[in-house]
Design an enzyme around this catalytic site. Sequence first.
Site, PDB file in Angstrom:
ATOM      1  NE  ARG A 347      -2.686  -0.974   3.617  1.00 45.96           N
ATOM      2  CZ  ARG A 347      -3.527  -0.564   4.552  1.00 45.96           C
ATOM      3  NH1 ARG A 347      -4.711  -0.073   4.223  1.00 45.96           N
ATOM      4  NH2 ARG A 347      -3.202  -0.638   5.822  1.00 45.96           N
ATOM      5  NE  ARG A 353      -8.851   6.860  12.372  1.00 50.72           N
ATOM      6  CZ  ARG A 353      -9.277   5.717  11.818  1.00 50.72           C
ATOM      7  NH1 ARG A 353      -8.441   4.705  11.638  1.00 50.72           N
ATOM      8  NH2 ARG A 353     -10.512   5.574  11.434  1.00 50.72           N
ATOM      9  CG  ASP A 354      -2.833   5.825  11.333  1.00 52.39           C
ATOM     10  OD1 ASP A 354      -3.595   5.970  12.297  1.00 52.39           O
ATOM     11  OD2 ASP A 354      -2.692   4.750  10.737  1.00 52.39           O
ATOM     12  CG  ASP A 502      -8.989   1.221  11.303  1.00 54.09           C
ATOM     13  OD1 ASP A 502      -9.579   2.183  10.805  1.00 54.09           O
ATOM     14  OD2 ASP A 502      -7.761   1.041  11.211  1.00 54.09           O
ATOM     15  CE  LYS A 642      -5.730  -5.560  13.903  1.00 51.82           C
ATOM     16  NZ  LYS A 642      -4.665  -4.638  13.490  1.00 51.82           N
ATOM     17  CD  GLN A 696      -2.058  -2.641  15.079  1.00 48.35           C
ATOM     18  OE1 GLN A 696      -2.271  -3.848  15.248  1.00 48.35           O
ATOM     19  NE2 GLN A 696      -2.434  -2.003  13.998  1.00 48.35           N
ATOM     20  CB  THR A 715       1.997   1.635  16.407  1.00 51.06           C
ATOM     21  OG1 THR A 715       1.272   2.210  17.510  1.00 51.06           O
ATOM     22  CG2 THR A 715       3.324   1.134  16.928  1.00 51.06           C
ATOM     23  N   GLY A 716       1.062   4.683  16.011  1.00 50.09           N
ATOM     24  CA  GLY A 716       0.994   6.018  16.585  1.00 50.09           C
ATOM     25  C   GLY A 716       1.274   6.028  18.086  1.00 50.09           C
TER      26      GLY A 716
HETATM   27  C1  GLC Z   1      -4.367   0.926  13.408  1.00 52.42           C
HETATM   28  C2  GLC Z   1      -4.631   1.997  12.385  1.00 52.42           C
HETATM   29  C3  GLC Z   1      -5.207   3.244  13.022  1.00 52.42           C
HETATM   30  C4  GLC Z   1      -6.380   2.925  13.907  1.00 52.42           C
HETATM   31  C5  GLC Z   1      -6.011   1.863  14.915  1.00 52.42           C
HETATM   32  C6  GLC Z   1      -7.208   1.409  15.746  1.00 52.42           C
HETATM   33  O1  GLC Z   1      -3.290   1.296  14.206  1.00 52.42           O
HETATM   34  O2  GLC Z   1      -3.450   2.320  11.688  1.00 52.42           O
HETATM   35  O3  GLC Z   1      -5.615   4.145  12.028  1.00 52.42           O
HETATM   36  O4  GLC Z   1      -6.807   4.095  14.532  1.00 52.42           O
HETATM   37  O5  GLC Z   1      -5.495   0.735  14.239  1.00 52.42           O
HETATM   38  O6  GLC Z   1      -8.138   0.719  15.006  1.00 52.42           O
END
Ligand code: GLC
Length: 816
Positions: A347, A353-354, A502, A642, A696, A715-716
């Site tokens: 991709r 958002r990220d 997500d 997740k 993550q 990861t953010g």
């Molecule tokens: C992943 C996605 C992010 C989302 C998170 C929670 O880290 O990259 O955009 O907010 O998952 O679903």
Amino acid sequence: MKYGYFDNENREYVINKIDVPVSWTNYIGVKDLCGVFNHTAGGYLFYKSPEYHRVTRFRPNGVPMDRPGHYVYVRDDDTGEYWTLSWQPAGKDLKNAKYVCRHGLSYTKYSCEYSGIHGEQTLFIPLDDPVEIWDVKLKNDTDRKRRLSVFGYAEFSFHHITIDNQNFQMSLYCAGSSFDDGIIELDLFYEEKGFQYFTANSVENSKENFDCLRDSFIGPYRTEANPAAVEKGYCSGSFELGGNHCGALRQSFELESGEEKRLVFFLGEGNQHEGQKIRYRYSSKDFAKVDSSFNALKNFWKEKLDKLQISTPNEGMNTMINIWTLYQAEINVMFSRFASFIEVGGRTGLGYRDTSQDAMMVPHSNPQKSKDRLIELLKGLTTDGYALHLFNPDWFSKQTAPAFKSPTVVPSPSKSQMVHGIEDACADDALWLIPAVVEYVKETGDFNFIDEKYTYADTFDQLTGDGKKETVFDHLKRILDFSAREIGSHGICRGLRADWNDCLNLGGGESAMVSFLHHWALTHFTALGKRLGRDVCLYENMAANVRQSCEKELWNGSWYTRGFTSSGRAIGSPDCGEGKVFMESNTWAVLSGAVSKERGIAAMDAVNKYLYTPYGLKLCDPAFSRPDDEVGFVTRVYKGLKENAAIFSHPNPWAWAAEAVLGRGERAVKFYDALCPYNQNDMIEIRKAEPYMYCQFIAGPDHSAFGRAHHPFMTGSAGWSYFAVTRFMLGIRPDFDSLIIDPCIPPSWPSFFIRRVWRGAVYNITVENPDGVSKGVRECSLNGVLVACNNSAAEIPAQKEGSENFITVFMEHKNR
Ligand code: GLC
């Protein structure tokens, strides 16, 4: 069990037990040429795009694990024995071989002691040239002369990730390789700029010294572990138009006892001619340019890290914030999210958002890149006020038609493919941009940015490069208006395709997270508007309405409800059997500033009670066990993984920040410590993943692998961790014209120190906590002169650029 340690002096993580359970990765390159490599030199290199311009090939998610890579083989020409400088692919028995991997900031150093030879291979990419340097050093530690051959090897890719994995009847016959003047050139015949080269400081022109064909070097029925050429001791001089290509170069020499030798390989973007230039530039004068480039890279990171350094009683926090967390956050801004061993490059582009959140985290260390990202995001906004969830920023800059259409050119999608409708919009995406813009302005003082004009995605014309243009301020208004319009029957923002989560797909149902985020964005926007002297009454009223709806509809008597499905069922409320408490709604209730302190405390107590684990906070509890499509995909993910009740890292710092807002420093650090990778260094049998990176998610208690961390680097979590610690827990926050000092720390901390560069001035801040409190500032002096403290926080007016300032802050007395 541990596999390594943090070497803070060198800013490296040292893996000294090399057989880690999964790949521990690092990123090299900070501009156009970039690579992702693991602890055994497995990985890949790409130029600008991991999807369209892969330089070297990678076979992800396979066995043997994470190959191929950029390998250096050493062969003893007297015995015929050979090994690699990274443990894999040769995989020598660790009883006889000592391997160490040092992951540094944008470089990795592999070293090896075997058979009396000390070897080292450092991979890095200079700041200014698109070439990967393999700096190889060998030393003969035995008392006899050794005859050695060294082979550098990497497998080329057909550039386009799809073409590289399918339709070989075409790609196999369009790529060619050749060797001339010690340089291997790969030519993707069907591309305009399809060249790469592989060369070394000195390669004699003989066919024993090179192979351009992978299958000649490796040989049939073999792998990278036992290439035929290495086993024989020489290459076969293969090259061809068509086939699978590699760069394989041999150098043979003798090493006297105690003698050292340095060899440098160059893997770069460009043709043979480019390779010649680079080889000359970097090899002459005893590799002076290799050394100066490596030092420049080290300085590049030092300068960034020096913008903010902390010294607190928490060693893990110091190590992570001073080195690794900023590094991880910066890497996310540089690479976006699509190049790793997990996202293997299929991709391209930016997740809205990220990227907005990433850009918000590093304006102090990377103001230009943050601004560039913000501009790309502004152009990815629609005039309706929703954002394109995933887009390629190139779409919204003027395009020149390619000279010819090859199978690997970046496809040009039609407008309808680029600009999706509201049915594919995520309710939160654009809202993140507002605080990101405001934080950027607060950091840099670049107020003019707000009146710069940019296009919108849906009106953009690629051929002319034109479209409806409005100021940044107007873009932000459209985002706020969209969220005000898109509300459901409770007056709460609709969830649409997803909100931050997500896997929570509420569609026409409502999302507390989005309404709280809306409020947060409104507070940023109105503060900005007022500072600029603009009328923002409309938005102050909008914020009041949002507050009212949130308090009325989302407070369920115990904590904050997560939302409502399209049929009106509440999610995340005490009556729910599954998904009863969520992190997002409760942390954001507090962070948004929309709710009372009393309720905020109750909400965060629920987070502590239901979501805390020793490895961090779970996203929700209890996990969902049955598919429920009104709630979303989260109900179809295994329990404890997740978004379904795993310890999702990214929102954990929201809880630290919320606790800091509430004044509970001890709780904030308890949550911080639980997630902190540093604290899991000695329990890799549980964590598995690298302890210098946030991942993550970490499998939650509902899963059999509770505590196992997944998906490092991209990861953010790092950005948010940095933001929450520095701005909320340590409490140093740039405002429009002043620096706020508003710490919230555990009572047990007697003091801490932070050195912060802001708008070119240095602030050395010592915070003293003689009475052992958590929050509140009673006295503050700037260069020996008392400054006023408002609302128990100190406010330091912006000081002259170039000045060095000393600030001492005393926290409150007890019981005040
Ligand atoms: C992943 C996605 C992010 C989302 C998170 C929670 O880290 O990259 O955009 O907010 O998952 O679903």
